[in-house]
Design a protein around this motif. Structure first.
Motif, PDB file in Angstrom:
ATOM      1  N   VAL A 126       0.867  -1.182   0.000  1.00 50.26           N
ATOM      2  CA  VAL A 126       0.000   0.000   0.000  1.00 50.26           C
ATOM      3  C   VAL A 126       0.904   1.233   0.000  1.00 50.26           C
ATOM      4  O   VAL A 126       1.873   1.273   0.770  1.00 50.26           O
ATOM      5  CB  VAL A 126      -0.896  -0.002   1.263  1.00 50.26           C
ATOM      6  N   PRO A 127       0.627   2.231  -0.831  1.00 55.52           N
ATOM      7  CA  PRO A 127       1.479   3.421  -0.852  1.00 55.52           C
ATOM      8  C   PRO A 127       1.406   4.162   0.475  1.00 55.52           C
ATOM      9  O   PRO A 127       0.356   4.205   1.112  1.00 55.52           O
ATOM     10  CB  PRO A 127       0.884   4.264  -1.985  1.00 55.52           C
ATOM     11  N   LEU A 128       2.528   4.739   0.880  1.00 59.45           N
ATOM     12  CA  LEU A 128       2.581   5.491   2.139  1.00 59.45           C
ATOM     13  C   LEU A 128       2.949   6.945   1.850  1.00 59.45           C
ATOM     14  O   LEU A 128       3.602   7.249   0.860  1.00 59.45           O
ATOM     15  CB  LEU A 128       3.630   4.881   3.077  1.00 59.45           C
ATOM     16  N   GLY A 129       2.508   7.824   2.743  1.00 54.64           N
ATOM     17  CA  GLY A 129       2.869   9.234   2.610  1.00 54.64           C
ATOM     18  C   GLY A 129       1.925  10.033   1.725  1.00 54.64           C
ATOM     19  O   GLY A 129       2.129  11.220   1.509  1.00 54.64           O
ATOM     20  N   ALA A 135      -8.373   6.560  -4.976  1.00 62.36           N
ATOM     21  CA  ALA A 135      -7.464   6.386  -6.110  1.00 62.36           C
ATOM     22  C   ALA A 135      -6.168   5.664  -5.739  1.00 62.36           C
ATOM     23  O   ALA A 135      -5.325   5.424  -6.594  1.00 62.36           O
ATOM     24  CB  ALA A 135      -7.128   7.752  -6.708  1.00 62.36           C
ATOM     25  N   LEU A 136      -6.009   5.301  -4.469  1.00 61.36           N
ATOM     26  CA  LEU A 136      -4.746   4.655  -4.051  1.00 61.36           C
ATOM     27  C   LEU A 136      -4.502   3.366  -4.831  1.00 61.36           C
ATOM     28  O   LEU A 136      -5.397   2.542  -4.977  1.00 61.36           O
ATOM     29  CB  LEU A 136      -4.780   4.329  -2.553  1.00 61.36           C
ATOM     30  N   ARG A 137      -3.261   3.206  -5.275  1.00 62.90           N
ATOM     31  CA  ARG A 137      -2.902   2.047  -6.089  1.00 62.90           C
ATOM     32  C   ARG A 137      -1.895   1.153  -5.374  1.00 62.90           C
ATOM     33  O   ARG A 137      -0.897   1.641  -4.848  1.00 62.90           O
ATOM     34  CB  ARG A 137      -2.258   2.513  -7.412  1.00 62.90           C
ATOM     35  N   LEU A 138      -2.145  -0.131  -5.391  1.00 62.98           N
ATOM     36  CA  LEU A 138      -1.239  -1.101  -4.785  1.00 62.98           C
ATOM     37  C   LEU A 138      -0.082  -1.414  -5.720  1.00 62.98           C
ATOM     38  O   LEU A 138      -0.215  -1.290  -6.942  1.00 62.98           O
ATOM     39  CB  LEU A 138      -2.004  -2.402  -4.507  1.00 62.98           C
ATOM     40  N   THR A 139       1.038  -1.826  -5.131  1.00 60.71           N
ATOM     41  CA  THR A 139       2.186  -2.256  -5.925  1.00 60.71           C
ATOM     42  C   THR A 139       2.432  -3.740  -5.687  1.00 60.71           C
ATOM     43  O   THR A 139       2.707  -4.146  -4.560  1.00 60.71           O
ATOM     44  CB  THR A 139       3.452  -1.481  -5.515  1.00 60.71           C
ATOM     45  N   PRO A 140       2.291  -4.542  -6.744  1.00 62.19           N
ATOM     46  CA  PRO A 140       2.595  -5.974  -6.564  1.00 62.19           C
ATOM     47  C   PRO A 140       4.060  -6.153  -6.196  1.00 62.19           C
ATOM     48  O   PRO A 140       4.917  -5.367  -6.610  1.00 62.19           O
ATOM     49  CB  PRO A 140       2.293  -6.582  -7.932  1.00 62.19           C
TER      50      PRO A 140
ATOM     51  N   SER B  23      -6.150  -1.742  -7.351  1.00 62.95           N
ATOM     52  CA  SER B  23      -6.954  -0.755  -6.634  1.00 62.95           C
ATOM     53  C   SER B  23      -7.059  -1.179  -5.170  1.00 62.95           C
ATOM     54  O   SER B  23      -7.424  -2.319  -4.860  1.00 62.95           O
ATOM     55  CB  SER B  23      -8.358  -0.672  -7.255  1.00 62.95           C
ATOM     56  N   PHE B  24      -6.723  -0.253  -4.283  1.00 63.85           N
ATOM     57  CA  PHE B  24      -6.773  -0.544  -2.841  1.00 63.85           C
ATOM     58  C   PHE B  24      -8.219  -0.455  -2.386  1.00 63.85           C
ATOM     59  O   PHE B  24      -8.823   0.621  -2.393  1.00 63.85           O
ATOM     60  CB  PHE B  24      -5.899   0.468  -2.102  1.00 63.85           C
ATOM     61  N   GLN B  25      -8.782  -1.622  -2.001  1.00 63.25           N
ATOM     62  CA  GLN B  25     -10.200  -1.714  -1.631  1.00 63.25           C
ATOM     63  C   GLN B  25     -10.340  -2.422  -0.292  1.00 63.25           C
ATOM     64  O   GLN B  25     -10.890  -3.526  -0.213  1.00 63.25           O
ATOM     65  CB  GLN B  25     -10.960  -2.477  -2.729  1.00 63.25           C
ATOM     66  N   PRO B  26      -9.829  -1.802   0.779  1.00 63.87           N
ATOM     67  CA  PRO B  26      -9.823  -2.488   2.070  1.00 63.87           C
ATOM     68  C   PRO B  26     -11.230  -2.784   2.569  1.00 63.87           C
ATOM     69  O   PRO B  26     -12.136  -1.969   2.414  1.00 63.87           O
ATOM     70  CB  PRO B  26      -9.109  -1.499   2.996  1.00 63.87           C
TER      71      PRO B  26
END
Lengths: 148, 148
Positions: A126-129, A135-140, B23-26
């Motif tokens: 999960v992106p931090l900061g 719109a947050l995007r995960l990084t595999p 897409s971050f979907q907690p």
């Protein structure tokens, strides 16, 4: 699963007994479940998180193979029963409040703990900061490793 | 905590989007909480387990310091606010189902993550290979280490 009506575990004592004592007094939540964190006994990597009911916890202790309660299927299951990736429990720990268990396991079979075919269920970061937003995007993991 | 009514996180998509997407979907449970596993970023040791509400998760992402929701006090709290043992989040991971987060942290202060004064909340082991019963006895880490 069990028709045994004898209590499987000690009932909860005082805060002091729970936190500093040696009587195992696991707490099950309103739904009768306790969270279980699973790590690789060799590497310490967190592999999975799941839930146990009393029977799952008792069977895991007795057999040293990890059993869980599936909340979606509402059923007891033995991890690896179908996939072959049985979790052999090397050590089980309980936390200060005795309401979470930690299983250090050796994974049988191909060693992949996650049903998606990944070694661990935690394969995206999960992106931090940044401000929280839809719109947050995960990084595999693979991509992140490449970028490092 | 927040008067912001804009959604902080994306709503849940398909099983495929949740498991393989970026897409971050907690997922928050019926009580509005998501479980959080905390490990030491250097050693991988599991330090703690706690719960986050939407605000705690958002603040952790934004500030890189770990916030949680106290179910007993029904309040948001910043880990280390009183003890000085702030958790600086090095990496946050989400699991396959996007219903558990994993925080890899550096612990500030004296490095003791547990409120009992232990480094980790998981300082007692549960016996294995015995039948479950109210008589089960935990082994504190120190004793076990000596016995090894």
């Amino acid at each position: 699963m069990s028709e045994n009506t004898k209590p499987k575990f000690a009932s909860r004592g005082s805060k002091e007994a729970i936190e500093t004592g040696t009587s195992f007094q696991p707490k099950f939540d309103a739904g009768g479940l306790i969270p279980a964190i699973v790590t690789d006994a060799s590497t310490g990597e967190v592999l999975m998180f799941a839930w146990m009911d009393q029977d799952a916890l008792a069977l895991t202790i007795e057999t040293r193979a990890a059993y869980f309660w599936s909340r979606s299927r509402k059923a007891l299951w033995k991890k690896g029963q179908e996939s072959g990736n049985v979790f052999n429990v090397v050590e089980m720990l309980i936390d200060c409040d005795q309401d979470v268990v930690l299983l250090r396991v050796d994974v049988e079979g191909n060693g992949l703990a996650c049903h998606t075919g990944q070694r661990s269920c935690f394969y995206r970061s999960v992106p931090l900061g940044a401000a929280a937003s839809p719109a947050l995007r995960l990084t595999p993991f693979g991509e992140k490793t490449k970028a490092r």
